[in-house]
Design a protein around this motif. Structure first.
Motif, mmCIF file in Angstrom:
data_model
loop_
_atom_site.group_PDB
_atom_site.id
_atom_site.type_symbol
_atom_site.label_atom_id
_atom_site.label_comp_id
_atom_site.label_asym_id
_atom_site.label_seq_id
_atom_site.Cartn_x
_atom_site.Cartn_y
_atom_site.Cartn_z
ATOM 1 N N ALA A 19 0.699 -1.103 0.013
ATOM 2 C CA ALA A 19 0.045 -0.292 0.019
ATOM 3 C C ALA A 19 1.199 1.221 -0.046
ATOM 4 O O ALA A 19 0.366 2.255 0.139
ATOM 5 C CB ALA A 19 -0.954 -0.093 1.241
ATOM 6 N N GLY A 20 2.341 1.064 0.047
ATOM 7 C CA GLY A 20 3.073 2.230 -0.173
ATOM 8 C C GLY A 20 3.394 2.809 1.442
ATOM 9 O O GLY A 20 3.746 4.040 1.242
ATOM 10 N N LYS A 21 3.320 2.148 2.421
ATOM 11 C CA LYS A 21 3.566 2.693 3.629
ATOM 12 C C LYS A 21 4.653 1.686 4.255
ATOM 13 O O LYS A 21 4.706 0.466 4.125
ATOM 14 C CB LYS A 21 2.196 2.580 4.581
ATOM 15 C CG LYS A 21 1.191 3.539 4.305
ATOM 16 C CD LYS A 21 0.269 3.436 5.175
ATOM 17 C CE LYS A 21 -1.062 4.601 4.755
ATOM 18 N NZ LYS A 21 -2.223 4.215 5.518
ATOM 19 N N GLU A 22 5.420 2.247 5.136
ATOM 20 C CA GLU A 22 6.503 1.507 5.953
ATOM 21 C C GLU A 22 6.058 1.374 7.398
ATOM 22 O O GLU A 22 5.830 2.408 7.986
ATOM 23 C CB GLU A 22 7.872 2.240 5.686
ATOM 24 C CG GLU A 22 8.328 1.837 4.349
ATOM 25 C CD GLU A 22 8.737 0.454 4.145
ATOM 26 O OE1 GLU A 22 9.157 -0.067 4.979
ATOM 27 O OE2 GLU A 22 8.417 0.176 2.764
ATOM 28 N N VAL A 23 6.094 0.452 8.110
ATOM 29 C CA VAL A 23 5.897 0.123 9.415
ATOM 30 C C VAL A 23 7.125 -0.111 10.243
ATOM 31 O O VAL A 23 7.059 0.027 11.554
ATOM 32 C CB VAL A 23 4.460 -0.753 9.837
ATOM 33 C CG1 VAL A 23 3.284 -0.397 9.175
ATOM 34 C CG2 VAL A 23 5.050 -2.137 9.316
ATOM 35 N N ASP A 24 8.219 -0.197 9.633
ATOM 36 C CA ASP A 24 9.549 -0.557 10.371
ATOM 37 C C ASP A 24 10.170 0.503 10.543
ATOM 38 O O ASP A 24 11.547 0.315 10.774
ATOM 39 C CB ASP A 24 9.924 -1.829 9.836
ATOM 40 C CG ASP A 24 10.348 -1.901 8.435
ATOM 41 O OD1 ASP A 24 9.793 -0.880 7.826
ATOM 42 O OD2 ASP A 24 10.618 -2.874 7.985
ATOM 43 N N ASP A 25 10.018 2.010 10.247
ATOM 44 C CA ASP A 25 10.869 2.565 10.388
ATOM 45 C C ASP A 25 10.565 3.761 11.779
ATOM 46 O O ASP A 25 9.731 4.490 11.773
ATOM 47 C CB ASP A 25 10.650 3.940 9.262
ATOM 48 C CG ASP A 25 11.489 5.094 9.315
ATOM 49 O OD1 ASP A 25 12.638 4.887 9.858
ATOM 50 O OD2 ASP A 25 11.306 6.008 8.115
ATOM 51 N N PRO A 26 11.654 3.554 12.858
ATOM 52 C CA PRO A 26 11.173 4.346 14.015
ATOM 53 C C PRO A 26 11.056 5.852 13.903
ATOM 54 O O PRO A 26 10.768 6.563 14.795
ATOM 55 C CB PRO A 26 12.427 3.773 15.006
ATOM 56 C CG PRO A 26 13.361 3.205 14.140
ATOM 57 C CD PRO A 26 12.708 2.838 12.767
ATOM 58 N N GLY A 27 11.727 6.326 12.674
ATOM 59 C CA GLY A 27 11.720 7.700 12.421
ATOM 60 C C GLY A 27 10.316 8.441 12.297
ATOM 61 O O GLY A 27 10.039 9.601 12.053
ATOM 62 N N LYS A 28 9.213 7.466 11.940
ATOM 63 C CA LYS A 28 7.874 7.876 11.606
ATOM 64 C C LYS A 28 6.920 7.215 12.828
ATOM 65 O O LYS A 28 6.466 6.127 12.483
ATOM 66 C CB LYS A 28 7.382 7.243 10.362
ATOM 67 C CG LYS A 28 8.302 7.899 9.295
ATOM 68 C CD LYS A 28 7.904 7.330 7.845
ATOM 69 C CE LYS A 28 8.722 8.025 6.880
ATOM 70 N NZ LYS A 28 8.389 7.576 5.476
ATOM 71 N N PRO A 29 7.137 7.922 13.800
ATOM 72 C CA PRO A 29 6.669 7.248 15.210
ATOM 73 C C PRO A 29 4.891 6.960 14.971
ATOM 74 O O PRO A 29 4.264 6.318 15.433
ATOM 75 C CB PRO A 29 6.709 7.936 16.165
ATOM 76 C CG PRO A 29 7.150 9.132 15.597
ATOM 77 C CD PRO A 29 7.627 9.222 14.437
ATOM 78 N N GLU A 30 4.187 7.724 14.104
ATOM 79 C CA GLU A 30 2.580 7.721 13.558
ATOM 80 C C GLU A 30 2.422 6.520 13.112
ATOM 81 O O GLU A 30 1.342 5.907 13.162
ATOM 82 C CB GLU A 30 2.518 8.777 13.184
ATOM 83 C CG GLU A 30 2.673 8.926 11.654
ATOM 84 C CD GLU A 30 3.973 9.564 11.502
ATOM 85 O OE1 GLU A 30 4.529 9.662 10.243
ATOM 86 O OE2 GLU A 30 4.838 10.037 12.281
ATOM 87 N N GLN A 31 3.552 5.815 12.312
ATOM 88 C CA GLN A 31 3.042 4.443 11.773
ATOM 89 C C GLN A 31 3.910 3.346 12.202
ATOM 90 O O GLN A 31 3.981 2.257 11.521
ATOM 91 C CB GLN A 31 2.985 4.701 10.350
ATOM 92 C CG GLN A 31 4.307 5.354 9.756
ATOM 93 C CD GLN A 31 3.950 5.565 8.104
ATOM 94 O OE1 GLN A 31 2.925 6.184 7.800
ATOM 95 N NE2 GLN A 31 5.038 5.250 7.278
ATOM 96 N N PHE A 32 4.970 3.611 12.945
ATOM 97 C CA PHE A 32 5.948 2.507 13.266
ATOM 98 C C PHE A 32 5.338 1.475 14.276
ATOM 99 O O PHE A 32 4.491 1.804 15.315
ATOM 100 C CB PHE A 32 7.071 3.409 14.262
ATOM 101 C CG PHE A 32 8.119 2.175 14.815
ATOM 102 C CD1 PHE A 32 8.906 1.543 13.656
ATOM 103 C CD2 PHE A 32 8.310 2.227 16.158
ATOM 104 C CE1 PHE A 32 9.832 0.792 14.292
ATOM 105 C CE2 PHE A 32 9.215 1.173 16.446
ATOM 106 C CZ PHE A 32 10.169 0.528 15.668
ATOM 107 N N LEU A 33 5.430 0.334 13.828
ATOM 108 C CA LEU A 33 4.941 -0.828 14.711
ATOM 109 C C LEU A 33 5.882 -1.785 15.265
ATOM 110 O O LEU A 33 6.884 -2.315 14.514
ATOM 111 C CB LEU A 33 3.981 -1.871 13.520
ATOM 112 C CG LEU A 33 3.322 -2.968 14.078
ATOM 113 C CD1 LEU A 33 2.235 -2.658 14.970
ATOM 114 C CD2 LEU A 33 2.596 -3.555 12.902
ATOM 115 N N ARG A 34 5.846 -1.668 16.396
ATOM 116 C CA ARG A 34 6.816 -2.607 17.056
ATOM 117 C C ARG A 34 6.689 -4.168 16.951
ATOM 118 O O ARG A 34 5.401 -4.614 16.872
ATOM 119 C CB ARG A 34 6.920 -2.223 18.615
ATOM 120 C CG ARG A 34 7.254 -0.841 18.798
ATOM 121 C CD ARG A 34 7.340 -0.506 20.229
ATOM 122 N NE ARG A 34 7.784 0.864 20.520
ATOM 123 C CZ ARG A 34 9.002 1.506 20.411
ATOM 124 N NH1 ARG A 34 9.952 0.784 20.290
ATOM 125 N NH2 ARG A 34 8.928 2.961 20.847
#
Length: 55
Positions: A19-34
């Protein structure tokens, strides 16, 4: 249990990448998934149901 959460993380990450999103980039806390496995040294699990043997 943690392996199951990692499997679900991988499936979700694959879908969000498509879908064009990254969830494993801690620099983007609004979409970061641990990942749950990142916490495995901090989780205590008691496998005993009682403090004494059953009689």
């Amino acid at each position: 249990m943690l392996e199951r959460f990692d499997m679900l993380y991988g499936m979700y990450r694959t879908g969000t990448r498509r879908a064009g999103k990254e969830v494993d980039d801690p620099g983007k806390p609004e979409q970061f998934l641990r990942r749950m496995s990142d916490y495995k040294r901090k989780i205590y699990v008691d496998t005993h149901s009682m403090s004494a043997e059953a009689g």
